[in-house]
Scaffold this active site. Sequence first.
Site, PDB file in Angstrom:
ATOM      1  N   SER A 409      50.586  38.307  37.877  1.00  0.00           N
ATOM      2  CA  SER A 409      50.878  36.886  37.763  1.00  0.00           C
ATOM      3  C   SER A 409      52.350  36.589  37.986  1.00  0.00           C
ATOM      4  CB  SER A 409      50.424  36.350  36.401  1.00  0.00           C
ATOM      5  OG  SER A 409      50.701  37.251  35.379  1.00  0.00           O
ATOM      6  N   HIS A 430      45.041  36.231  42.326  1.00  0.00           N
ATOM      7  CA  HIS A 430      45.489  35.826  40.997  1.00  0.00           C
ATOM      8  C   HIS A 430      44.417  34.981  40.330  1.00  0.00           C
ATOM      9  CE1 HIS A 430      48.505  33.500  38.305  1.00  0.00           C
ATOM     10  NE2 HIS A 430      48.085  34.588  37.713  1.00  0.00           N
ATOM     11  N   GLU A 442      44.256  31.953  42.960  1.00  0.00           N
ATOM     12  CA  GLU A 442      45.388  31.878  43.889  1.00  0.00           C
ATOM     13  C   GLU A 442      45.361  33.141  44.747  1.00  0.00           C
ATOM     14  OE1 GLU A 442      49.076  29.295  42.025  1.00  0.00           O
ATOM     15  OE2 GLU A 442      48.779  31.300  41.219  1.00  0.00           O
ATOM     16  N   ASN A 480      52.026  28.676  38.169  1.00  0.00           N
ATOM     17  CA  ASN A 480      52.926  29.018  37.060  1.00  0.00           C
ATOM     18  C   ASN A 480      54.371  28.637  37.343  1.00  0.00           C
ATOM     19  OD1 ASN A 480      50.893  29.901  35.447  1.00  0.00           O
ATOM     20  ND2 ASN A 480      51.130  32.060  35.940  1.00  0.00           N
TER      21      ASN A 480
END
Length: 693
Positions: A409, A430, A442, A480
Amino acid sequence: MAVDYSIRDGVAVITLNNPPVNGLGLSTRTGIVEGVARAAQDPAITAIVITGAGKAFSGGADITEFNTPAALQEPSLDTVIKTVEQSTKPVVVAIHSVAMGGGLELALSAHYRIAAPGAQIALPEVKLGILPGAGGTQRLPRAIGLEAALNMIVSGAPVLSDKLATSGLFDAMAKSDLLDEAIAFARKAADKPGPHPLVRDRKIEHPNAEGFLQFSRNTVAAMSKNYPAPVKCVDAIAMGVKQGFDVGLAFERACFVELVQTPESHALRHAFFGERAASKIPDVPSGTAVREIAEVAVIGAGTMGGGIAMNFLNAGIPVTLLEMKQDALDRGLATIRKNYEVQLKKGKLTAEKLEARMALIRPTLSYDDLAKADLIIEAVFEELGVKEQVFKRLDEVAKAGAILASNTSTLDLNKIAAFTKRPQDVVGMHFFSPANVMKLLEVVRGKDTAKDVLATVMQLAKKIRKTAVVSGVCDGFIGNRMIEQYIRQALYMLEEGALPAQIDRAIEKFGFAMGPFRMSDLAGNDIGWAIRKRRYQEQPDLKYSQIADRLCESGRFGQKTGAGWYDYKPGERAALPSALVDDMILAYSNEAGITRRKIRDEEIVERLVYALVNEGAKILAEGIASKASDIDMVYLTGYGFPLWRGGPMFYADTVGLYNVARAIRGYAREANGDAWQIAPSLAALADEHGTFN
Ligand code: 3HC
Ligand code: NAI
């Protein structure tokens, strides 16, 4: 013309031919009306069959035409439907594969319907924020009964034709060749004296229609607070029940015209097309040959590895699950079984399916067992050294052409790829926690990732029912990286004057599934702490409120430690405001010499959402995301952004980028303003009155 006309055995066959789904755009509508007229004038024709070429009878109105002049141009769908209903020669609609929205409404206007088994039948308009606008709310209840129709219309969910075989919707189910049988049916119908039956003339029978409709309205209103369409569906049905077909139809039309203009409908349509657009990668042609994925391996059976494995088991793909130690492997397997057992208890899975899925897992401690895997997904500890060991080992054992994926991540995918001699085969996958539940995936494209690897993973994502969005390599990828700026603002607002519960409440009222503090408590506050510690080393100039560090120093990691931004009662998930935390926040402001002020909810929402938008603009400009709708899909499917607002970039467009930029510049002049460096692309778009989407 998007319609073919042919004659067989004295029957005119009108075949919708408007790929991909025979949408009822202007040229299709024109073709149907002309086809019916041609058949009417031809004395050799006794009946008409309408069917669809390719993979659908019809997916309904052409959504791309909405809010354009073509949508209003005659022949409208209404005119098409009247033309069919008024045909003196019997019209039989032959349905296969898909009959949705306007497609089903067209079918309902015919005198007879014959369906192939396995066809998906739906009025899915509510999912686009509208209601069926061509008589669906009036004819479907007359065809299949009030309760069944209301359920279909309000949910928009497809029902298989087989399940509707005896519902009154179809006059026959095809046994072998749909078209042959439809033509035979039409010839027989032509032998009968007219007029031929119409659904609109049927009665709606219900022992207590008024009570049922009132109850439905209350339930639907409570369940669809932020969506205006579902209640309008009930109202339109009710109008038809009480005041008759024609009044109901006029009311339905008025509701359609009103709903199609609403911001909610625009947002839902944006999400519909955004989801499909996400699977298209600008420089990867749609016909790119994909690699076959028949066997998958997952490394690490922890929180993520187990959930990732379940996705493939659910799709019937065998998974080899590798761990370092037997006890970790056993724990991982037990968790997977437990998750399936929960589904079993809820009635979502049968015992047989549960066992079938578990039987697809091949647990192992040996890398030698990975030799046959077509795709290997690594989900081990988030440390570059550990990833290095794993990828070097994979390079030795994986077969040529196997795709090597990392679920990292935060780590640099290019570095991970460089641990192998085949960086072209390395990609990021991800997943989000819980990986068996969350829709978002992702797909991280490294600098060397091969195009066919991307195409393969995007196709596979559909198979495991994920919304896949491609992200370039950067810290945090799309989701993120943006959330970090959002959290940063949330923390600043704590020190400036707000408390966690106020911030969460404000953004949840805006529509987020969960505010930043409840979310952090759920995910674990230590995760953000670890990232910040890294930031302090890598970017010492980056300013951060230290308020969250102080929370973590006191051991309040969130739900898993029974305390975080909120207090938790043992075994319960309800977030209870914590006097201790509130005092800690006040003390922090005091020590930092900050005079606390009242922060309005509007400011909270603006600062949180615009922080996402501003970072999103940078992500777009850098090419990390290839289009704004990709960013929206990340937020809609992975971060609980309200669907009816269409995602952060779409929302910014609706607010107006001029207004967004002005607000950002305003915040940049206030306390903690250095966090607001407006994205140059956002500033430029604002100046030229442009939009992201
Ligand atoms: N209008 C325009 N384009 C449509 C469309 C429609 N109704 N339905 C699908 N498409 C397009 C998609 O955008 C996609 O285009 P792309 O290839 O350029 O990305 C392509 O058709 C294929 O779509 P999918 O990838 O979704 O294909 P699937 O085979 O997985 O699914 C489907 C087919 C079940 C028909 C699905 O596309 C779907 O659910 N479509 C929406 C159906 C719908 O909502 N119909 C109601 C329309 S509103 C209406 O009819 C109003 C009326 O009441 C007046
Ligand atoms: P976890 O700690 O729950 O599981 C990791 C598992 O990997 C453990 O079972 C461990 O025994 C095993 N493992 C460690 N080294 C190994 C090796 N060399 N060979 C085989 N197995 C090994 O961790 P989690 O949360 O599942 O995270 C895994 C990865 O997923 C990390 O890269 C993390 O950043 C990423 N991730 C985590 C998310 C989350 O919410 N937990 C979300 C998205 C990605």
